[in-house]
Design a protein around this motif. Sequence first.
Motif, PDB file in Angstrom:
ATOM      1  N   UNK A 281      34.257 -16.492  11.909  1.00 55.85           N
ATOM      2  CA  UNK A 281      33.535 -16.664  10.642  1.00 55.85           C
ATOM      3  C   UNK A 281      33.060 -15.339  10.045  1.00 55.85           C
ATOM      4  N   UNK A 282      33.102 -14.257  10.835  1.00 54.50           N
ATOM      5  CA  UNK A 282      32.582 -12.974  10.362  1.00 54.50           C
ATOM      6  C   UNK A 282      33.685 -11.920  10.329  1.00 54.50           C
ATOM      7  N   UNK A 283      33.738 -11.191   9.237  1.00 55.84           N
ATOM      8  CA  UNK A 283      34.740 -10.137   9.093  1.00 55.84           C
ATOM      9  C   UNK A 283      34.384  -8.881   9.889  1.00 55.84           C
ATOM     10  N   UNK A 284      33.103  -8.714  10.235  1.00 55.17           N
ATOM     11  CA  UNK A 284      32.688  -7.492  10.926  1.00 55.17           C
ATOM     12  C   UNK A 284      32.737  -7.621  12.452  1.00 55.17           C
ATOM     13  N   UNK A 285      33.185  -8.768  12.959  1.00 55.85           N
ATOM     14  CA  UNK A 285      33.358  -8.941  14.400  1.00 55.85           C
ATOM     15  C   UNK A 285      34.847  -8.872  14.716  1.00 55.85           C
ATOM     16  N   UNK A 286      35.232  -7.896  15.512  1.00 57.53           N
ATOM     17  CA  UNK A 286      36.638  -7.710  15.877  1.00 57.53           C
ATOM     18  C   UNK A 286      36.945  -8.542  17.118  1.00 57.53           C
ATOM     19  N   UNK A 287      37.841  -9.493  16.990  1.00 54.72           N
ATOM     20  CA  UNK A 287      38.145 -10.385  18.101  1.00 54.72           C
ATOM     21  C   UNK A 287      38.749  -9.637  19.285  1.00 54.72           C
TER      22      UNK A 287
END
Length: 202
Positions: free
Chosen positions: A55-61
């Motif tokens: 859901x967040x663009x700033x969390x790198x999977x």
Amino acid sequence: MLSFAASFNDQLSPVAPFLFYVVVAGIIFVETGLLLGFFLPGDSLLFSAGLVAAARDDINIVFLIFAVFLAAFVGDQVGYVIGRKVGRPYLEKHKSKRMQKMLARSEKFYARYGWWSVVIARYIPWVRTFVPPIAGTVKMNYYKFLSANALGAFLWGVGITLAGFYSGSISWVEDISYALAAFFITASLVSAFINYRRDRRD
């Protein structure tokens, strides 16, 4: 699983990216590496972390699953060392017949089934906290434990996190991940039972 994981979403969603990685990895390390962390909800936390990452663009999977794998792997290694350095000497000081008999049985079990036990324990709450120190206490072969630990950390830590990450867009991912876990656990238990019956006949 989704409803329970959602309770972590509200807590994790506002956390800054770097702190997010640290918090998730820290909790996984404590649960797997320290006996006092047996009550922590690792499965739900991992799935929820995957949901938040999606859901967040700033969390790198990629960073997230690497942090999770490292925390789960190092945690079990720490548990093994604790069992080897602390648990074993403690038991050897208490040389009661009952204690020695239990130790001998445990050593035999881990010599035969220890590798799969370490892998399977990842999917069982509470058990995954205690299996590594017991493996260290009974002096399970270090390299066998190392390989089982690495595989378990990958299948459990990375697998459940990715299941959460992709479940939003691919609804059957969660079901498949737990179906596979159930299959491997069941197959291993059946294999252990068959081998046990075979040993009894011998």
